[in-house]
Each structure stands twice: as C-alpha cells, then as structure tokens.
Scaffold this motif. Sequence first.
Motif, PDB file in Angstrom:
ATOM      1  N   CYS A   1      13.653 -35.465 -32.264  1.00 18.64           N
ATOM      2  CA  CYS A   1      13.331 -35.989 -33.224  1.00 18.64           C
ATOM      3  C   CYS A   1      15.134 -37.468 -33.805  1.00 18.64           C
ATOM      4  O   CYS A   1      15.789 -37.027 -32.903  1.00 18.64           O
TER       5      CYS A   1
ATOM      6  N   CYS B   1       9.810 -38.001 -35.120  1.00 14.16           N
ATOM      7  CA  CYS B   1      10.275 -37.218 -34.209  1.00 14.16           C
ATOM      8  C   CYS B   1       9.176 -37.198 -33.719  1.00 14.16           C
ATOM      9  O   CYS B   1       7.910 -38.159 -34.066  1.00 14.16           O
TER      10      CYS B   1
ATOM     11  N   GLU C   1      11.534 -27.906 -35.353  1.00 11.28           N
ATOM     12  CA  GLU C   1      11.795 -28.827 -36.324  1.00 11.28           C
ATOM     13  C   GLU C   1      10.701 -28.505 -38.016  1.00 11.28           C
ATOM     14  O   GLU C   1       9.792 -28.568 -38.328  1.00 11.28           O
TER      15      GLU C   1
END
Length: 514
Positions: free
Chosen positions: A81, A91, A139
């Motif tokens: 990312c 990302c 993430e």
Amino acid sequence: MVYYKRYQQRKKGEEDEECQSILMEFSNSGLGAHDMVVYAPLGSSIANGTASNLGFAWVSSLGGAQNSGLNPKDMFGTILCDRSNFRSDVCILKGNVRTHSGSSSIFVYRSRDKSNFTFYLSSIVEENEEENGEWLQHEKIKPYTRKWEPSTMATVTELDLIAKKDDTLGMQHQCDVQHDVPAVFFSTAGYTGNAYHEFNDGIIPLYITSQELRKKVVFVILDFHDWWLMKYGDILSQLSDYPVIDFSADTRTHCFPEAIVGLRIHDELTVDPSLMEGHRSIFDFQYLLDRAYRPRIIGLINEQEAEEKLSVSVSPASVGSLKIKKKLHEAHQLERPKLVIVSRNGSRAITNEDLLVEMAEQIGFEVEVLRPDSRTELAKIYWVLNSSDVVIGVHGAAMTHFLFMRPGSVLIQVIPLGTSWAAEAYFGEPARKLDLNYIGYKILPTESSLYDKYGKDDPVLKNPASVTKKGWQHTKEIYLEGQTVRLHLTRFKKQLLGAYDYTTERMTEHFEQQ
C-alpha cells in the motif's frame, strides 16, 4: 531512496534470523513519489535494491520501474500500500485474489513454498498469526481520491484487504468467475453528481491508474450508480474491454491475478507526464475523449442533416437549393468564429446574457448558447465545445467541460466575487496546461448582485478574502449560492474584441496553410 531498518524475529523451531525492513520511495515511477514497506532477509536479492531497479512486473502495472533480480512470483500473496499521497491511498494485491462482497473484503492467498520470498513475510508475522487466526496481513482502504475530507470519505465503502495462507483455502471461497486480467477497484461515492468532481476525482484518476493496462482490465465499482455508468460508459469503453462489476450487487466470488485498489491522482483536472509511462499527458486524455465521443457525434451530425432534409420539399429543385444553402452557410461559418456561452440558471447566472449574445454577434461571432443539465448527453456537449473557437462561462462545475475544447481555443471564465482562488486553481491553471488561451475576467462589485445587498464598504464587497477565510459554509452561502452577475458590457467587450482578433488571425493562418 532506500532506508534500512534492522528487524529481528524468532521463527518457530529455528534460530533467530535477522531481517531488514526496506522503505522504498519510487520517485521515478508512474505512481509518483510513494512509500512501500517490504520485509526481506539479509543477503537476499531485494536487500540491496534501489528505487531504480525494484520495478516488479506487477508494480509496473501502476507505473513501476524496470526489472530487478527478484522474481515477480516471489511477491505473490502480498499486499503493498502506498499511503504517502495526501489525496488518495493505493494498494496492490498480486496472485490468487478473490472478492467477497458480503464482507466488503478482498482476499489474496499466499504461497507456503519455503523457497519463495513470501515465506519470509509469513514467518515475520507468524507470531501475530496466533492472535489473528489465518490472517497474515490486513489493510483497510477507502478507494476514493479525497482522503483528506472526513465528511466526504464517510460516504465511501471501506474495503478490508486480507492476505491468508493458501492452505486455508477451502470450499467456502471457491471462484465463481475466473478472470485472466487485473482488476481496478474504485468508488463512485463522494461528490459524484458534480461534473467537476466526476472528472477530477474519478475519470481522470481512472485514466492515470489504468491506461497502461491497455484495456486489459476489469473495473470493479463500489457505491455503484446506474446513471454514472450510462453517463461515462463511452469513456470506460476506451479504458477496458470488459464489462464493469458492481461490487455490492454482484455477490459472486470473482478471482483475479492482480488487483489495484484505489486510484492515483496528480493534480486538479490534469495528468502529469513526468509520472506517466511514455510521458502521457492531458492531451492524451483528451484524445481518449475524442475516440470515445466521435462515433456518437457522427451519428448526431447525420441526424441533424436528415432533419434538415425533411424540413424542405424532396423535389430535385429543393434538394439542390438545400445544398446551395448549406455551402453558403459553411462559407459564412468560415468567416465568423464560433463563440459558445455556457449558460447558468439561478446562482451565478449572467442576468444580461441576451445583451451579451447581441454584442458578440455585432462583433462578428457566430453565437451558440449551451444550457447543459444533468440529462444532457456528454457527446453533445463535447460536439459543441470541441467545434468552438471561444467559450464563455461563469465559475462553476460546468466549466469542467473546458476539457472538451481544442488546444489553442479561447476560454473566458467570468469570476464572481469571492471565487478568485478556486477559479484559478480548479480551472485557470488546468486550462493553460491544456494549451488554451485562458482569460480570467474578475467582475467588479458593481457587476455582482451582492452590491444591492451590502454596503459598498462591507467586507463582502471590499475584501472577499476576509469572508472566505471564515470557512466553506460562508463562501458557499454568500458567493456561490447568493449572487448573480450583470456584466458591464463596455468593460467585457474588450475581452471579446481581443478574443475575436486572436481567433480570426488563427483562422486566417490556418486557411493560408491549406
């Protein structure tokens, strides 16, 4: 630039192994300057890498650098990312990528081959594995390009990006649709519905992010709107050969070899060639618009000619008369440059627009008044503006359509009180980058309807900057929604005369070169 950081992690059943955390800033890539964290063992081929030789094949999809000694397959199953840009996060997932719309998640499954570099990544986070179960990496991202505005980003769906071990892959997450090209995930929430934001926050960043994939890409849209796809379908067809996917509505598991989540943005309504593969620019984006709308414009021209023929008798004499009239009209058009007025209703409208039209015609322009609304077909707007020599418009979202104008044309932006900074930043500077002859006409207080509401010494008239400093709400209520414009025609005529002389000179030069 490469920064090194010592990292120690005990692997289960093995001796301590020292690793490095390498922060790589790809300042020479098509992504722009951005940061990425990769973990590598000491002595590995990546450990001594530099920004110029770390362009893995899958990073290259976003404008990465050249080949390195590291095999691209070594990076399968990881999530990288870039969160360094204040406008947007991006990302990248590479390998066995699978969607799960029900949980707003995208999974990538990681190889457990001990000869694979990602095995080291797995070992580094192995202790966390015990706490997080199967997850190796997690993430979160909202794929929209205004991340500095919390209120705007609150309307955007957040995605969970999760890396898992491939040996956890069971029947519960099998592929329903297998794709052999990458996916780009983005949202059409936020300010979608406003022409400026639709291009600045969405369409141009989509071009920047995906054009290098040469149409071999699937667009997956979050916060999907049917009308948005109808409006911009012609442009998307120039960027992708595949149908778009409505992420929320399509509950099937879509599998991709790669996913790019989020869009890269450069600046207001522009493309920075220094950050693009092949130094592509805003002119290349405009060429894409031309390819997108040209077939429809040809159809519109044919429809117009058919209507003209129906308006007269079909006798040979009348047909011949029509051809003569058409030739005379075309010859007349060559002598008169075309001026388009982008008209507004309500706030920031030019209240003496009829007198402006009359004055422009007296100067020698062929005048067309364009009144676009949310239902106006973009191909029609493109046709009108791309065939114009001069365009006049008051500061507002509709000015975004200067992107449709031919380089070298004249753009006159009428700038109401309290909008000087926005007019220059959002339209003036980008218009110059498109090689337009830009003129910013700042109105006088006496040309604003606010002159009748406030005293001549009121800060609203005398010092708009002091009012706009109070915040967006004050600016919006007073200057954007609270005023109309009545041009001082004698003053404005100077701008029109300059535009007329410039345009007729260009037309003469063009004619002589033929």
